[in-house]
Design a protein around this motif. Structure first.
Motif, PDB file in Angstrom:
ATOM      1  N   ASN A 160     101.227 106.357  65.788  1.00 26.97           N
ATOM      2  CA  ASN A 160     102.433 105.593  65.462  1.00 26.97           C
ATOM      3  C   ASN A 160     103.556 106.481  64.931  1.00 26.97           C
ATOM      4  O   ASN A 160     104.489 105.988  64.311  1.00 26.97           O
ATOM      5  N   GLN A 161     103.456 107.789  65.184  1.00 23.39           N
ATOM      6  CA  GLN A 161     104.463 108.742  64.743  1.00 23.39           C
ATOM      7  C   GLN A 161     104.726 108.626  63.239  1.00 23.39           C
ATOM      8  O   GLN A 161     105.860 108.611  62.765  1.00 23.39           O
ATOM      9  N   MET A 162     103.632 108.539  62.497  1.00 21.60           N
ATOM     10  CA  MET A 162     103.696 108.432  61.041  1.00 21.60           C
ATOM     11  C   MET A 162     103.080 109.669  60.408  1.00 21.60           C
ATOM     12  O   MET A 162     102.210 110.325  61.000  1.00 21.60           O
ATOM     13  N   VAL A 163     103.508 109.975  59.182  1.00 16.50           N
ATOM     14  CA  VAL A 163     102.895 111.052  58.402  1.00 16.50           C
ATOM     15  C   VAL A 163     102.703 110.562  56.971  1.00 16.50           C
ATOM     16  O   VAL A 163     103.386 109.646  56.518  1.00 16.50           O
ATOM     17  N   PHE A 164     101.758 111.184  56.286  1.00 16.75           N
ATOM     18  CA  PHE A 164     101.538 110.874  54.882  1.00 16.75           C
ATOM     19  C   PHE A 164     102.528 111.641  54.009  1.00 16.75           C
ATOM     20  O   PHE A 164     102.894 112.781  54.316  1.00 16.75           O
ATOM     21  N   THR A 165     102.916 111.034  52.906  1.00 18.07           N
ATOM     22  CA  THR A 165     103.586 111.787  51.858  1.00 18.07           C
ATOM     23  C   THR A 165     102.534 112.659  51.187  1.00 18.07           C
ATOM     24  O   THR A 165     101.333 112.558  51.478  1.00 18.07           O
ATOM     25  N   ASP A 166     102.960 113.507  50.270  1.00 21.23           N
ATOM     26  CA  ASP A 166     101.986 114.184  49.420  1.00 21.23           C
ATOM     27  C   ASP A 166     101.230 113.113  48.633  1.00 21.23           C
ATOM     28  O   ASP A 166     101.798 112.065  48.294  1.00 21.23           O
ATOM     29  N   PRO A 167      99.949 113.340  48.337  1.00 16.23           N
ATOM     30  CA  PRO A 167      99.202 112.335  47.576  1.00 16.23           C
ATOM     31  C   PRO A 167      99.726 112.220  46.148  1.00 16.23           C
ATOM     32  O   PRO A 167     100.236 113.185  45.580  1.00 16.23           O
ATOM     33  N   TYR A 168      99.585 111.044  45.580  1.00 21.76           N
ATOM     34  CA  TYR A 168     100.019 110.803  44.209  1.00 21.76           C
ATOM     35  C   TYR A 168      98.853 110.417  43.297  1.00 21.76           C
ATOM     36  O   TYR A 168      99.028 110.273  42.081  1.00 21.76           O
ATOM     37  N   LEU A 169      97.637 110.282  43.887  1.00 24.77           N
ATOM     38  CA  LEU A 169      96.501 109.820  43.097  1.00 24.77           C
ATOM     39  C   LEU A 169      95.205 110.174  43.804  1.00 24.77           C
ATOM     40  O   LEU A 169      95.118 110.087  45.030  1.00 24.77           O
ATOM     41  N   GLY A 170      94.203 110.563  43.037  1.00 25.52           N
ATOM     42  CA  GLY A 170      92.862 110.737  43.561  1.00 25.52           C
ATOM     43  C   GLY A 170      92.047 109.490  43.284  1.00 25.52           C
ATOM     44  O   GLY A 170      92.087 108.953  42.168  1.00 25.52           O
ATOM     45  N   VAL A 171      91.326 109.014  44.278  1.00 24.98           N
ATOM     46  CA  VAL A 171      90.522 107.796  44.149  1.00 24.98           C
ATOM     47  C   VAL A 171      89.132 108.085  44.697  1.00 24.98           C
ATOM     48  O   VAL A 171      88.986 108.788  45.700  1.00 24.98           O
ATOM     49  N   GLY A 172      88.105 107.537  44.047  1.00 24.24           N
ATOM     50  CA  GLY A 172      86.766 107.811  44.540  1.00 24.24           C
ATOM     51  C   GLY A 172      85.751 106.801  44.075  1.00 24.24           C
ATOM     52  O   GLY A 172      86.065 105.838  43.372  1.00 24.24           O
ATOM     53  N   PHE A 173      84.501 107.044  44.473  1.00 26.12           N
ATOM     54  CA  PHE A 173      83.383 106.247  43.995  1.00 26.12           C
ATOM     55  C   PHE A 173      83.011 106.760  42.603  1.00 26.12           C
ATOM     56  O   PHE A 173      82.872 107.976  42.400  1.00 26.12           O
ATOM     57  N   VAL A 174      82.858 105.856  41.659  1.00 21.68           N
ATOM     58  CA  VAL A 174      82.589 106.253  40.274  1.00 21.68           C
ATOM     59  C   VAL A 174      81.348 105.539  39.752  1.00 21.68           C
ATOM     60  O   VAL A 174      80.897 104.535  40.306  1.00 21.68           O
ATOM     61  N   LEU A 175      80.807 106.065  38.673  1.00 22.20           N
ATOM     62  CA  LEU A 175      79.578 105.543  38.092  1.00 22.20           C
ATOM     63  C   LEU A 175      79.891 104.561  36.970  1.00 22.20           C
ATOM     64  O   LEU A 175      80.688 104.853  36.074  1.00 22.20           O
ATOM     65  N   VAL A 176      79.266 103.399  37.044  1.00 17.93           N
ATOM     66  CA  VAL A 176      79.387 102.371  36.005  1.00 17.93           C
ATOM     67  C   VAL A 176      77.971 101.979  35.620  1.00 17.93           C
ATOM     68  O   VAL A 176      77.126 101.755  36.495  1.00 17.93           O
ATOM     69  N   GLY A 177      77.668 101.904  34.321  1.00 14.79           N
ATOM     70  CA  GLY A 177      76.301 101.606  33.925  1.00 14.79           C
ATOM     71  C   GLY A 177      76.192 100.657  32.754  1.00 14.79           C
ATOM     72  O   GLY A 177      77.194 100.264  32.150  1.00 14.79           O
ATOM     73  N   ASN A 178      74.950 100.289  32.440  1.00 17.06           N
ATOM     74  CA  ASN A 178      74.689  99.457  31.268  1.00 17.06           C
ATOM     75  C   ASN A 178      74.353 100.355  30.077  1.00 17.06           C
ATOM     76  O   ASN A 178      74.467 101.584  30.158  1.00 17.06           O
ATOM     77  N   LYS A 179      73.907  99.756  28.991  1.00  7.75           N
ATOM     78  CA  LYS A 179      73.654 100.523  27.769  1.00  7.75           C
ATOM     79  C   LYS A 179      72.480 101.489  27.926  1.00  7.75           C
ATOM     80  O   LYS A 179      72.354 102.458  27.167  1.00  7.75           O
ATOM     81  N   LYS A 180      71.618 101.236  28.904  1.00 13.47           N
ATOM     82  CA  LYS A 180      70.461 102.101  29.115  1.00 13.47           C
ATOM     83  C   LYS A 180      70.844 103.446  29.719  1.00 13.47           C
ATOM     84  O   LYS A 180      70.145 104.450  29.536  1.00 13.47           O
ATOM     85  N   MET A 181      71.951 103.483  30.411  1.00 13.04           N
ATOM     86  CA  MET A 181      72.340 104.693  31.142  1.00 13.04           C
ATOM     87  C   MET A 181      72.927 105.744  30.199  1.00 13.04           C
ATOM     88  O   MET A 181      73.836 105.454  29.432  1.00 13.04           O
ATOM     89  N   PRO A 182      72.437 106.981  30.262  1.00 14.62           N
ATOM     90  CA  PRO A 182      73.021 108.046  29.445  1.00 14.62           C
ATOM     91  C   PRO A 182      74.385 108.470  29.993  1.00 14.62           C
ATOM     92  O   PRO A 182      74.716 108.194  31.146  1.00 14.62           O
ATOM     93  N   ALA A 183      75.174 109.119  29.167  1.00 10.75           N
ATOM     94  CA  ALA A 183      76.476 109.618  29.606  1.00 10.75           C
ATOM     95  C   ALA A 183      76.261 110.810  30.530  1.00 10.75           C
ATOM     96  O   ALA A 183      75.629 111.794  30.139  1.00 10.75           O
ATOM     97  N   VAL A 184      76.757 110.711  31.743  1.00  9.89           N
ATOM     98  CA  VAL A 184      76.618 111.797  32.714  1.00  9.89           C
ATOM     99  C   VAL A 184      77.939 111.999  33.425  1.00  9.89           C
ATOM    100  O   VAL A 184      78.768 111.093  33.506  1.00  9.89           O
TER     101      VAL A 184
END
Length: 318
Positions: A160-184
């Motif tokens: 479609n004759q389009m280009v991206f601008t420079d990125p403004y944010l990094g986005v990814g899969f992240v870890l979410v846990g309950n109280k049992k999970m240690p900080a990693v």
């Protein structure tokens, strides 16, 4: 003598009569909802799509460059998905409009301009970006397309004759846990900890967990992965970062990323906007604006206010 009992009158379906497409002049029998949801709006699903830009573009400005048109009109017209919270959505009264729209608002404001939004539908089953481009920015209805991820599988841009601008944010899969999970800080640190992780099926997260030997359960869609954590079927989950505020908003919970966690290559992407390839000056304009807003912390402030984990643009995938 009593007459025959009248037959019950069946309830009739509501019939919508459309006078003119957006921007409309007259309509009968249809009030546009305060929050436009393309997945349930009957008019939209019936084929009533893009009638033109939200702001009329004067004839003498239509053949100017994007930068020239914006300066002449003192207004940026942007296209974005109408149902892409927390980046953009048709917000009800007194509710923030989304990360991308707030960034656009600040860019426009610091230049003394206004902005308008033309809503699009980039859903995969509605044709994705290819169809959205054809019906909006390719027709000159807007100057920039918000809400995009640089994935490396972006053939819709060149087509479609389009280009991206420079990125403004990094986005990814992240870890979410309950109280049992240690900080990693990484998924690998959970190996041997006795923590069962929920992951989206057929995603890089499933491949990572299997390769690392971390016990995992698969679910279809981030929303169901989150439900698995809330039902205590798993101790932790790996989900798309922006899905956290969606869950908090819709399920009335308070989930957050494990402190200090950082997605690794293969788990992360960069967010950017799209402009027509020929509009090199317009791309440079946004690139400069993003660089300034990243340096002074404006973008981080906006992103974190929506509950999305903030990461500066990652070095790969630019």
């Amino acid at each position: 003598m009593a007459g025959p009992t009248p037959a019950a009158v069946p309830e009739l379906d509501v019939e919508y009569v459309i006078g003119n497409p957006r921007p409309r002049v007259a309509e009968v029998g249809y009030t546009e909802p305060e929050v436009f949801d393309p997945f349930t709006d009957k008019i939209y699903q019936g084929g009533f799509r893009y009638g033109g830009p939200p702001t009329a573009i004067p004839q003498e400005y239509r053949f100017l460059s994007a930068v020239g048109r914006v300066k002449a009109m003192k207004r940026i017209i942007a296209c974005t998905d109408a149902w892409y919270y927390p980046f953009s959505h048709t917000a009800p009264k007194n509710e923030p409009p989304g990360i991308d729209i707030e960034i656009l608002s600040r860019i426009a404001s610091r230049n003394g301009w206004d902005y308008s939004i033309m809503w699009a539908n980039t859903g995969v089953y509605r044709g994705g970006f290819k169809k959205a481009f054809r019906e909006t920015i390719n027709r000159g209805f807007c100057d920039v397309f918000l809400g995009m991820m640089i994935t490396g599988d972006d053939e819709h841009m060149e087509q479609n004759q389009m280009v991206f601008t420079d990125p403004y944010l990094g986005v990814g899969f992240v870890l979410v846990g309950n109280k049992k999970m240690p900080a990693v800080r990484t998924l690998a640190e959970l190996k041997g900890k006795g923590i069962k992780v929920g992951v989206p099926a057929y995603s890089p997260m499933q491949e990572n967990a299997e390769k690392l030997g971390v016990p995992y359960v698969t679910y279809f869609q981030n929303n169901r992965v989150i439900d698995g954590l809330l039902r205590k079927e798993v101790d932790a989950i790996m989900v798309w970062g922006p899905s956290i505020p969606v869950a908090n908003r819709e399920k009335n919970v308070e989930l957050s990323m494990s402190p200090g966690f950082r997605p690794e290559p293969g788990q992360r992407f960069n967010a950017a906007w799209g402009v027509k390839a020929k509009e090199t000056d317009f791309k440079e304009f946004f690139d400069k604006a993003f660089a300034e807003m990243l340096a002074n912390g404006e973008i981080q402030e906006i992103v974190e206010r929506y509950g999305v984990p903030f990461f500066a643009p990652f070095p790969e995938g630019r």
